[in-house]
Design a protein around this motif. Structure first.
Motif, PDB file in Angstrom:
ATOM      1  N   GLN A   1    -105.981  68.724  76.721  1.00 28.55           N
ATOM      2  CA  GLN A   1    -106.568  67.523  76.120  1.00 28.55           C
ATOM      3  C   GLN A   1    -106.336  67.451  74.611  1.00 28.55           C
ATOM      4  N   ASP A   2    -105.802  68.529  74.024  1.00 27.62           N
ATOM      5  CA  ASP A   2    -105.569  68.553  72.576  1.00 27.62           C
ATOM      6  C   ASP A   2    -104.143  68.152  72.208  1.00 27.62           C
ATOM      7  N   ILE A   3    -103.329  67.757  73.187  1.00 25.15           N
ATOM      8  CA  ILE A   3    -101.914  67.495  72.921  1.00 25.15           C
ATOM      9  C   ILE A   3    -101.594  66.040  73.234  1.00 25.15           C
ATOM     10  N   ALA A   4    -101.074  65.341  72.238  1.00 29.34           N
ATOM     11  CA  ALA A   4    -100.579  63.968  72.427  1.00 29.34           C
ATOM     12  C   ALA A   4     -99.078  64.012  72.191  1.00 29.34           C
ATOM     13  N   ALA A   5     -98.297  63.594  73.177  1.00 29.95           N
ATOM     14  CA  ALA A   5     -96.841  63.734  73.086  1.00 29.95           C
ATOM     15  C   ALA A   5     -96.154  62.420  73.401  1.00 29.95           C
ATOM     16  N   THR A   6     -94.992  62.218  72.790  1.00 32.36           N
ATOM     17  CA  THR A   6     -94.185  61.037  73.069  1.00 32.36           C
ATOM     18  C   THR A   6     -92.719  61.406  72.905  1.00 32.36           C
ATOM     19  N   VAL A   7     -91.867  60.554  73.429  1.00 34.57           N
ATOM     20  CA  VAL A   7     -90.420  60.778  73.369  1.00 34.57           C
ATOM     21  C   VAL A   7     -89.816  59.833  72.349  1.00 34.57           C
ATOM     22  N   ASP A   8     -88.939  60.365  71.491  1.00 39.55           N
ATOM     23  CA  ASP A   8     -88.264  59.576  70.468  1.00 39.55           C
ATOM     24  C   ASP A   8     -86.766  59.832  70.576  1.00 39.55           C
ATOM     25  N   GLY A   9     -86.083  59.013  71.380  1.00 38.37           N
ATOM     26  CA  GLY A   9     -84.662  59.233  71.618  1.00 38.37           C
ATOM     27  C   GLY A   9     -84.450  60.512  72.399  1.00 38.37           C
ATOM     28  N   ASP A  10     -83.645  61.426  71.841  1.00 34.11           N
ATOM     29  CA  ASP A  10     -83.390  62.713  72.493  1.00 34.11           C
ATOM     30  C   ASP A  10     -84.379  63.785  72.057  1.00 34.11           C
ATOM     31  N   GLU A  11     -85.376  63.407  71.284  1.00 33.85           N
ATOM     32  CA  GLU A  11     -86.347  64.374  70.783  1.00 33.85           C
ATOM     33  C   GLU A  11     -87.730  64.076  71.352  1.00 33.85           C
TER      34      GLU A  11
END
Length: 546
Positions: free
Chosen positions: A361-371
């Motif tokens: 619950q402490d991790i917010a993640a997203t994708v930005d191109g190949d990263e």
């Protein structure tokens, strides 16, 4: 007998300390039925409970703050009607116990010193019909279990604990990397969990039909996948149910029970993925705001705060966070799917003994191109780069080939949204430094950017680095080629020996006078003065840039 009726008797002197929970009457006094009255003074009462009990305890197990929470948590999972605590041992009911009962919604009753537990037990048993007492208790317990199953469909630990208590069945839920998500304690040994996860991935990729029967050592396990989201990283985010299996074929009731359990866990996984979606939205909005050069710097803090409040319910302030950016390459230069890296980084961060004491619950993640860009929310301490690299290497061990690589950049913790842009820039710069590393898994942070001025070279575009190196070293390379000299090698040794004449001469096996002649020739060919620090730094940077 209902708890309300027991409390109404003035002669017992019972006082309700905690009582406003599910199933309470309109005046706040619990209306729950009492099916049994056990007296328990063990720290772990779970094996004696089936649900519906009024548990009597003299608090012999309580020694100080922190002891109450695990005890009450077991009572809550078992579905007891209430806890009655005697005041003889400690002269009062500890506040630690009151706090724990409020946290878990367990009604708490104080029993004065002059009231014996035997009197309470007799009062309750007298009210239960003699011929049907056991049946009533079983029925009440069964109803309470069903109520809890319906209420806790999104809480796997509650469901699995009920199975353990009711059937003695140890069920665990593992991630595809072998991390235990829920289930029986103690957890499986790391080697066993890792072997089960590896066997699961192999069976899934081979398109074998579930359930999978897997032997580890002398034990046989049954593995069943929990349905979830599809996509390129689906297998890495999978949940699998692990049950120790017998040597014979499973019976029809066994299969039926397993099917129903997987359905419940699928609901839990869906709830988990919905909460992940909100945090990923926060990461996406944060990334868009911080990366948008058109947003004035002074507006970023206000917008980020409002974004956090809109996405994470109940958040009144900006959550202290640390940015992590990662990218990877297959052999041949193809990028590793960022969605897969996101799952692997999340796994590496939340594993026990990982880079920081954070939960999923402490991790917010997203994708930005190949990263992939992660916001690690409110870490108690800065991420441990060595631990992150170790855990990530373990997660990638069965997934990356020998020529594949993953690089990770970590920024400094961001306590104020006004510093978010800088924190993300640090993580991106650290990622550029990490891409220059020779390791299969490389993690770099702000310290790697400031440890040495030459570490900043990877931040300069490759074309600019090559042009800089050619301008400084090209004349020496041409001279060596035409005249078969070793001016370039001499320069490199001279700089590597910190411009020490004696050490350089010893390394090259030259007389100091011969070395001075070579250095003078280098200065003549390049039109520079190696006595100046700036000149030596330029040449050192040129040598490191190629």
């Amino acid at each position: 007998m209902r708890l309300r009726e027991l409390l109404d008797g003035d002669e017992l002197g019972l006082r309700l300390l905690v009582g406003r929970g599910a199933g309470d009457g309109p005046d706040g006094v619990p209306d729950r039925l009492i099916s049994a009255v056990p007296t328990i003074d063990l720290a772990d009462p779970g094996r004696f409970l089936t649900g519906g009990e009024l548990v009597l305890t003299g608090l012999a197990w309580w020694r100080g703050d922190g002891d109450a929470e695990p005890f009450v948590r077991v009572l809550a999972r078992a579905g007891v009607t209430a806890l009655a605590a005697g005041e003889v041992e400690h002269r009062l009911v500890p506040h630690d116990l009151v706090r724990a009962c409020r946290l878990h919604g367990v009604p708490l009753v104080a029993v004065p010193p002059e009231t014996s537990f035997a009197t309470i037990t007799e009062r309750v048993l007298h009210r239960l019909p003699r011929l049907h007492r056991r049946d009533v208790g079983s029925l009440a317990a069964m109803v309470e279990r069903h109520r809890r199953l319906l209420a806790d469909r999104a809480a796997p630990d509650s469901v699995l604990e009920l199975l353990r208590q009711s059937l003695g069945l140890d069920v665990r839920v593992l991630s595809a990397t072998g991390r235990q998500i829920a289930g029986a304690q103690p957890a499986l040994r790391p080697g066993t969990a890792s072997a089960l996860a590896a066997r699961y991935l192999a069976a899934r990729r081979a398109r074998e039909e579930a359930p999978y029967r897997v032997g580890v050592g002398e034990r046989l396990y049954c593995l069943v996948p929990v349905p979830g989201a599809a996509g390129p990283a689906a297998e890495l985010g999978d949940w699998l149910v692990v049950v120790e299996a017998g040597t014979g074929s499973p019976t029809a009731p066994d299969v039926e029970l397993l099917d129903r359990l997987v359905e419940l866990l699928a609901d839990a996984r869906s709830a988990h993925e919905r909460s992940n979606a909100a945090r990923r939205d926060l990461a996406r909005r944060s990334l868009d705001l911080v990366s948008d050069s058109g947003v004035p710097a002074e507006e970023i803090p206000v917008r980020l705060r409002s974004t956090a409040q809109a996405v994470i319910s109940g958040v009144g302030t900006w959550p202290r966070c640390q940015y992590v950016v990662a990218g990877g390459e297959w052999q041949g230069g193809r990028p590793v799917p960022a969605s897969a890296l996101r799952v692997l980084l999340e796994e590496a961060l939340v594993q026990e003994g990982g880079a920081a004491p954070v939960s999923a619950q402490d991790i917010a993640a997203t994708v930005d191109g190949d990263e992939v860009v992660l916001m690690v929310l409110a870490p108690g301490a800065a991420l441990d780069h060595a631990a992150l690299r170790r855990r990530l290497s373990a997660a990638l061990a069965r997934w990356l080939g020998p020529a594949d690589s993953v690089c990770v950049g970590v920024g400094t913790p961001v306590a104020d949204p006004g510093n978010a842009r800088r924190g993300l820039a640090e993580a991106r710069n650290a990622l550029r430094i990490a891409r220059e590393g020779p390791e299969r898994v490389t993690v770099r942070g702000p310290a790697d950017l400031t440890a040495h001025i030459l570490s900043l070279l990877p931040l300069i575009p490759a074309d600019a680095r090559r042009a800089f190196a050619e301008r400084h070293l090209g004349p020496l390379r041409d001279h060596d080629r035409r005249h078969r000299t070793q001016l370039l090698a001499t320069l490199e040794a001279f700089l590597d020996c910190d411009a020490s004449w004696s050490r350089t001469a010893a390394r090259l096996r030259l007389h100091v006078n011969s070395l001075r002649q070579r250095v003078a020739r280098i200065e003549e060919v390049t039109g520079t003065d190696l006595g100046r620090l700036e000149t030596r730094l330029d040449f050192l940077a040129a040598l490191r840039a190629v």
